[in-house]
Enzyme design. Structure first.
Site, PDB file in Angstrom:
ATOM      1  N   ARG A   1       0.812  -1.224   0.000  1.00 50.20           N
ATOM      2  CA  ARG A   1       0.000   0.000   0.000  1.00 50.20           C
ATOM      3  C   ARG A   1       0.846   1.275   0.000  1.00 50.20           C
ATOM      4  O   ARG A   1       0.466   2.288   0.584  1.00 50.20           O
ATOM      5  CB  ARG A   1      -0.980   0.010   1.187  1.00 50.20           C
ATOM      6  CG  ARG A   1      -2.053  -1.047   1.113  1.00 50.20           C
ATOM      7  CD  ARG A   1      -3.034  -0.906   2.270  1.00 50.20           C
ATOM      8  NE  ARG A   1      -2.376  -1.118   3.546  1.00 50.20           N
ATOM      9  CZ  ARG A   1      -2.858  -0.727   4.718  1.00 50.20           C
ATOM     10  NH1 ARG A   1      -4.016  -0.103   4.780  1.00 50.20           N
ATOM     11  NH2 ARG A   1      -2.204  -0.962   5.836  1.00 50.20           N
ATOM     12  N   GLU A   2       1.984   1.237  -0.689  1.00 47.79           N
ATOM     13  CA  GLU A   2       2.829   2.432  -0.765  1.00 47.79           C
ATOM     14  C   GLU A   2       2.075   3.599  -1.402  1.00 47.79           C
ATOM     15  O   GLU A   2       2.287   4.765  -1.034  1.00 47.79           O
ATOM     16  CB  GLU A   2       4.093   2.118  -1.581  1.00 47.79           C
ATOM     17  CG  GLU A   2       4.991   1.051  -0.974  1.00 47.79           C
ATOM     18  CD  GLU A   2       4.649  -0.366  -1.384  1.00 47.79           C
ATOM     19  OE1 GLU A   2       5.483  -1.262  -1.145  1.00 47.79           O
ATOM     20  OE2 GLU A   2       3.552  -0.576  -1.936  1.00 47.79           O
ATOM     21  N   TRP A   3       1.228   3.295  -2.363  1.00 49.68           N
ATOM     22  CA  TRP A   3       0.406   4.300  -3.063  1.00 49.68           C
ATOM     23  C   TRP A   3      -0.503   5.020  -2.074  1.00 49.68           C
ATOM     24  O   TRP A   3      -0.603   6.241  -2.072  1.00 49.68           O
ATOM     25  CB  TRP A   3      -0.373   3.556  -4.137  1.00 49.68           C
ATOM     26  CG  TRP A   3      -1.441   4.264  -4.886  1.00 49.68           C
ATOM     27  CD1 TRP A   3      -1.301   4.988  -6.031  1.00 49.68           C
ATOM     28  CD2 TRP A   3      -2.846   4.253  -4.608  1.00 49.68           C
ATOM     29  NE1 TRP A   3      -2.533   5.432  -6.479  1.00 49.68           N
ATOM     30  CE2 TRP A   3      -3.492   4.990  -5.614  1.00 49.68           C
ATOM     31  CE3 TRP A   3      -3.622   3.688  -3.590  1.00 49.68           C
ATOM     32  CZ2 TRP A   3      -4.871   5.187  -5.629  1.00 49.68           C
ATOM     33  CZ3 TRP A   3      -4.993   3.871  -3.605  1.00 49.68           C
ATOM     34  CH2 TRP A   3      -5.602   4.622  -4.624  1.00 49.68           C
TER      35      TRP A   3
ATOM     36  N   LYS B   1     -20.896   2.211  -6.723  1.00 50.21           N
ATOM     37  CA  LYS B   1     -20.207   0.959  -7.036  1.00 50.21           C
ATOM     38  C   LYS B   1     -19.950   0.798  -8.530  1.00 50.21           C
ATOM     39  O   LYS B   1     -20.785   1.141  -9.355  1.00 50.21           O
ATOM     40  CB  LYS B   1     -21.030  -0.231  -6.535  1.00 50.21           C
ATOM     41  CG  LYS B   1     -21.026  -0.399  -5.019  1.00 50.21           C
ATOM     42  CD  LYS B   1     -19.675  -0.820  -4.491  1.00 50.21           C
ATOM     43  CE  LYS B   1     -19.649  -0.954  -2.987  1.00 50.21           C
ATOM     44  NZ  LYS B   1     -19.933  -2.289  -2.512  1.00 50.21           N
TER      45      LYS B   1
ATOM     46  N   GLU C   1     -20.270  -1.490  19.817  1.00 47.40           N
ATOM     47  CA  GLU C   1     -19.355  -2.231  18.938  1.00 47.40           C
ATOM     48  C   GLU C   1     -17.891  -1.815  19.063  1.00 47.40           C
ATOM     49  O   GLU C   1     -17.134  -1.848  18.082  1.00 47.40           O
ATOM     50  CB  GLU C   1     -19.820  -2.130  17.473  1.00 47.40           C
ATOM     51  CG  GLU C   1     -21.239  -2.619  17.263  1.00 47.40           C
ATOM     52  CD  GLU C   1     -21.714  -2.519  15.826  1.00 47.40           C
ATOM     53  OE1 GLU C   1     -20.870  -2.464  14.907  1.00 47.40           O
ATOM     54  OE2 GLU C   1     -22.933  -2.482  15.607  1.00 47.40           O
TER      55      GLU C   1
ATOM     56  N   ARG D   1      -8.814   4.454   0.258  1.00 46.28           N
ATOM     57  CA  ARG D   1      -9.417   3.472   1.168  1.00 46.28           C
ATOM     58  C   ARG D   1      -9.210   2.068   0.609  1.00 46.28           C
ATOM     59  O   ARG D   1      -9.714   1.732  -0.455  1.00 46.28           O
ATOM     60  CB  ARG D   1     -10.900   3.772   1.341  1.00 46.28           C
ATOM     61  CG  ARG D   1     -11.736   2.639   1.901  1.00 46.28           C
ATOM     62  CD  ARG D   1     -11.669   2.559   3.392  1.00 46.28           C
ATOM     63  NE  ARG D   1     -12.675   1.636   3.899  1.00 46.28           N
ATOM     64  CZ  ARG D   1     -12.559   0.952   5.025  1.00 46.28           C
ATOM     65  NH1 ARG D   1     -11.483   1.096   5.763  1.00 46.28           N
ATOM     66  NH2 ARG D   1     -13.514   0.144   5.434  1.00 46.28           N
TER      67      ARG D   1
ATOM     68  N   TRP E   1     -18.834  -9.255   0.705  1.00 47.44           N
ATOM     69  CA  TRP E   1     -17.640  -8.499   1.077  1.00 47.44           C
ATOM     70  C   TRP E   1     -16.447  -9.391   1.400  1.00 47.44           C
ATOM     71  O   TRP E   1     -15.516  -8.987   2.088  1.00 47.44           O
ATOM     72  CB  TRP E   1     -17.953  -7.556   2.238  1.00 47.44           C
ATOM     73  CG  TRP E   1     -18.827  -6.405   1.814  1.00 47.44           C
ATOM     74  CD1 TRP E   1     -19.228  -6.097   0.558  1.00 47.44           C
ATOM     75  CD2 TRP E   1     -19.422  -5.409   2.661  1.00 47.44           C
ATOM     76  NE1 TRP E   1     -20.021  -4.975   0.557  1.00 47.44           N
ATOM     77  CE2 TRP E   1     -20.167  -4.527   1.834  1.00 47.44           C
ATOM     78  CE3 TRP E   1     -19.396  -5.174   4.035  1.00 47.44           C
ATOM     79  CZ2 TRP E   1     -20.873  -3.432   2.327  1.00 47.44           C
ATOM     80  CZ3 TRP E   1     -20.107  -4.082   4.545  1.00 47.44           C
ATOM     81  CH2 TRP E   1     -20.831  -3.223   3.697  1.00 47.44           C
TER      82      TRP E   1
ATOM     83  N   GLU F   1     -30.374   3.580   4.961  1.00 49.06           N
ATOM     84  CA  GLU F   1     -29.507   4.756   4.795  1.00 49.06           C
ATOM     85  C   GLU F   1     -30.061   5.616   3.669  1.00 49.06           C
ATOM     86  O   GLU F   1     -30.220   5.150   2.547  1.00 49.06           O
ATOM     87  CB  GLU F   1     -28.087   4.305   4.470  1.00 49.06           C
ATOM     88  CG  GLU F   1     -27.122   5.463   4.261  1.00 49.06           C
ATOM     89  CD  GLU F   1     -25.741   4.992   3.885  1.00 49.06           C
ATOM     90  OE1 GLU F   1     -24.858   5.853   3.757  1.00 49.06           O
ATOM     91  OE2 GLU F   1     -25.546   3.780   3.708  1.00 49.06           O
TER      92      GLU F   1
ATOM     93  N   HIS G   1     -22.458  10.987   7.534  1.00 44.73           N
ATOM     94  CA  HIS G   1     -21.198  11.092   6.797  1.00 44.73           C
ATOM     95  C   HIS G   1     -20.560  12.469   6.941  1.00 44.73           C
ATOM     96  O   HIS G   1     -19.424  12.678   6.549  1.00 44.73           O
ATOM     97  CB  HIS G   1     -21.428  10.778   5.315  1.00 44.73           C
ATOM     98  CG  HIS G   1     -21.988   9.405   5.094  1.00 44.73           C
ATOM     99  ND1 HIS G   1     -23.342   9.155   5.061  1.00 44.73           N
ATOM    100  CD2 HIS G   1     -21.374   8.206   4.926  1.00 44.73           C
ATOM    101  CE1 HIS G   1     -23.536   7.849   4.866  1.00 44.73           C
ATOM    102  NE2 HIS G   1     -22.368   7.263   4.779  1.00 44.73           N
TER     103      HIS G   1
END
Length: 765
Positions: free
Chosen positions: A18-20, A114, A490, A521, A567, A671, A700
């Site tokens: 994940r260097e990017w 998506k 949670e 992300r 997922w 939502e 959000h």
């Protein structure tokens, strides 16, 4: 005779570790200067290209790399910047590019949704009357870079004009053809410049062809590609499709392009059938997507070679290109870094680099004969069989349960109206009860304590003590706020799927199995590699403790079977629906255990039901039936008194309202933050007769909503929904919010609910 070529459709952007992502976030935080940032990014990009060159890929994609999203890249290439970002023309700056994606203090970010039926999100282009112009030729720049710095004669990748417009918003359906025609001269200019540079092959992605398209849209395709062919006749275009079969096979293979890319993995055999039935043009190449670009399992090279032989009976080998079924954006980069995995499982995995190795092997075998790759075929067969024969995939009790599903009740004991009366008597809730979706702020301190515990720097007892203290604090806060139904918060959970995957048999987690979800992300999906089974209670301890602190009901919180399925990377030796039912049976035991321990409100969240819909509309019914069955299998064994809740994210609610009704949950929360009015309109056209909560404020955003805003949202919903069935809640979990803003927003929400309740009761007196 030309040899069989290998190709890649697209490569992950993020770097092996994940260097990017790290470079992006340092740049955004002001810790990395622009020049240094761009240098680091270039090194990552060139390293990925060099790796593909060393692996022996013949057609290496260039221009598939992105700093955020490839759809956004296409939009800014055409100067499509929403007016709120004060763009004045010319090449779009790096700063404006990121502003569109992330927003500014004065301008909201563009919508994100998506990418087809994957877990990747793209930035939705906003057309809204903006006239496109070619402000930079990105494919040409990336082609030159690869040629000059690595001596790679790359294959520029471009998102096609029809798909791009179909994925955009800000125009009427009747304007579709006109809008597409605005882009055709710009694409023509790109191709001409590539032709002048001496580019050999260009990949134009048109995945919209994998969806159900109309005859009118098909005519647009024909017109567009006729024009592009006339503009640059010497550039060889591969029209690339993926994720499904194409419906209009004969028409698509007749388009004036030099190559067609088809998915032979996710096509359910339909592309192969069409190929055998209708043949393939003698003047085109077929880019055959043989290696699964979306899952992480090693290919059975013997089966894949046989498939290639079938294809080669129709298309001569010199006109065949072997490649993955789609971009490898959707899988991690390499298995080699996974040092903690059991060797049996590791041998059965194939990430992006390994998939390219498989691609090259198959191309060589098809060219030189199967005997030249017998060792590789034997190794793949051995690895796959070892996992298939392992105890993890042969759990007798699980398999017997699946074979005897008819012995499990998958319907509630009584109809909703009967349960409703029993539950009203049981819970004694006021009109318009207030609650939250489940999670409360995961502060830096919460994450730090969890990390210390995982590293062994905090004992189990000390960690449990810390979690209990957080639960107690937030139960007290909820009671002070006056919420009617509480949650434990949670705090012990990192991710809503990972948490359960770590506690169920049949799941495994990687060290570096990251994939891009959106922007910087990245997520690390669990691997469902074996039979899924229940081992021990997963949520009872924390929920039971929370319930002991209050006389108000506390909801148990679970993630539903379809969301866990959608997922995760899912085993491919049995059907996905069978895996979903295995998960459902495991969750069923947890639901029953919660009920046995006095938890009589249980929320089983299914935010990913809608996004799992197949691309072909005719396949929706079977998917939705399977999703509904799995949910009911997990939730229907409880008593009438136990109230089952679920939560899901809104997207084209009208399309799946029948399935949502069929879930038979007592209460559903949805939502709605970015589409509250659209969702209310859906209820004007469709009746919903069970308990429902439409999110009354957007979680959000860090801003605290006003009393007027929330009251307006409540009143609007009550125009179409029964007040006796309506719940008041935020639109999603509060995990990412800060403590002060969360408390302040919930206080406003409770006040709005109380005032509305008083008004409604006054009218009935």
């Amino acid at each position: 005779m030309n040899r069989v070529r290998s190709s890649n459709v697209g490569y992950p952007r993020i770097g092996e570790k994940r260097e990017w992502k790290k470079a992006l976030e340092q740049f955004w935080a002001g810790k990395l200067e622009k020049k240094a940032f761009l240098q680091q990014i270039e090194e990552i990009r060139l390293s990925s290209l060099q790796k593909q060159k060393e692996q022996g890929i013949d057609l290496i994609p260039v221009g598939d790399f992105s700093l955020y999203d490839h759809v956004l890249d296409t939009a800014v290439m055409f100067g499509l910047v929403p007016t709120r970002f004060e763009y004045s023309g010319g090449k779009v700056s790096l700063e404006t590019y990121f502003d569109i994606a992330r927003g500014t203090n004065g301008a909201v970010a563009s919508e994100m949704t998506k990418w087809f039926n994957t877990n990747y999100h793209y930035i939705v282009p906003e057309l809204n009357g903006v006239v496109p112009a070619l402000v930079e030729n990105r494919p040409l720049q990336f082609y030159k870079e690869a040629k000059q710095k690595l001596d790679i004669d790359g294959k520029p990748v471009i998102l096609g004009p029809v798909t791009f417009v179909k994925l955009s918003k800000g125009y009427e359906a009747s304007e579709f053809k006109t809008i597409v025609n605005q882009f055709v001269p710009l694409y023509a200019a790109i191709l001409r410049e590539l032709q002048e540079e001496g580019v050999n092959w260009v990949q134009i992605d048109e995945p919209i062809l994998a969806k159900t398209i109309s005859e009118e849209e098909l005519a647009v395709f024909n017109d567009v590609y006729q024009q592009l062919h006339r503009a640059a006749p010497n550039v060889k275009v591969i029209l690339q499709t993926y994720f499904e079969s194409i419906d209009h096979y004969e028409e698509v293979i007749s388009l004036p392009v030099q190559g067609i890319g088809l998915d032979f993995v996710h096509d359910h055999g339909q592309n192969l059938t069409a190929l055998k039935t209708y043949g393939f043009p003698k003047d085109k190449v077929l880019a055959a997507g043989i290696i699964d670009g979306r899952n992480i399992w090693r290919a059975n090279l013997d089966e894949k070679y046989s498939l290639l032989e079938e294809i080669a009976e129709v298309v001569s080998k010199d006109r065949l290109i072997v490649q993955p079924s789609s971009s490898l954006l959707h899988v991690p980069i390499t298995v080699k870094n996974e040092e903690t995995l059991d060797e049996l499982l590791k041998e059965a995995l194939s990430f992006a680099d390994e998939k390219l190795e498989e691609t090259v092997i198959l191309a060589k075998g098809l060219q030189d004969g199967k005997e030249t790759i017998q060792n590789e075929i034997a190794a793949s067969t051995k690895a796959i069989q070892a996992l298939n024969h392992s105890a993890s995939r042969n759990h007798t009790q699980v398999q017997e349960a699946i074979q005897n599903l008819n012995t499990y009740r998958a319907e509630r004991e009584a109809a909703f109206h009967v349960r409703q009366e029993v539950q009203e008597e049981m819970f004694q809730l006021p009109l318009l009860p207030t609650t939250t979706i489940g999670s409360f702020p995961q502060t830096q301190e919460v994450r730090k304590q969890r990390l210390n515990w995982r590293k062994g720097e905090l004992t189990d007892a000390k960690y449990e003590e810390y979690i209990k203290a957080e639960i107690k604090k937030w139960i007290e806060i909820q009671e002070e706020l006056g919420l009617d139904v509480l949650v434990h918060g949670e705090f012990e959970r990192t991710d809503m799927v990972e948490y359960f995957g770590e506690k169920l048999a049949g799941f495994q987690f990687t060290q570096f199995g990251w994939v891009q979800s959106y922007g910087s992300r990245c997520v690390k999906p669990p691997l469902i590699y074996g039979d899924v089974s229940y081992q021990e209670p997963m949520t009872v301890k924390e929920t039971e403790y929370a319930q002991s602190l209050t006389t108000k009901p506390v909801k148990g919180m679970l993630t539903g079977p379809i969301t866990i399925l959608n997922w995760s990377f899912v085993r491919d030796d049995i059907s996905r629906y069978e895996v979903a039912n295995q998960i459902a049976l495991a969750l069923r035991k947890e639901v029953e255990t919660l009920e046995e321990n006095g938890i009589c409100m249980i929320q089983v969240d299914e935010p990913a039901i809608r996004e799992g819909l197949p691309l072909k509309q005719e396949k929706w019914e079977s998917y939705l039936n399977a999703a509904v069955y799995a949910f009911k299998l997990a939730t229907t064994s409880v008593q009438n008194e136990t109230q089952i809740h679920t939560h899901m994210c809104y997207s084209d609610f009208k399309e799946i309202i029948d399935a949502i009704t069929a879930l038979d949950a007592d209460v559903i929360s949805i939502e709605t933050s970015r589409s509250h009015g659209e969702l209310i309109h859906a209820f004007e056209e469709n009746t919903y007769s069970k308990g429902i909560g439409l999110g009354v404020y957007d979680i959000h955003s860090p801003r605290v909503p006003t009393l007027e805003e929330i009251t307006r949202n409540i009143d609007r919903a009550l125009q179409v929904l029964n007040p006796k069935l309506f719940w008041i809640n935020p639109d999603c979990g509060l995990k990412t919010r800060g403590m002060d803003e969360t408390v302040a927003a919930l206080a406003v929400m409770v006040e709005a609910a109380e005032q509305t309740r008083e008004r409604l009761l006054a009218k009935t007196e």
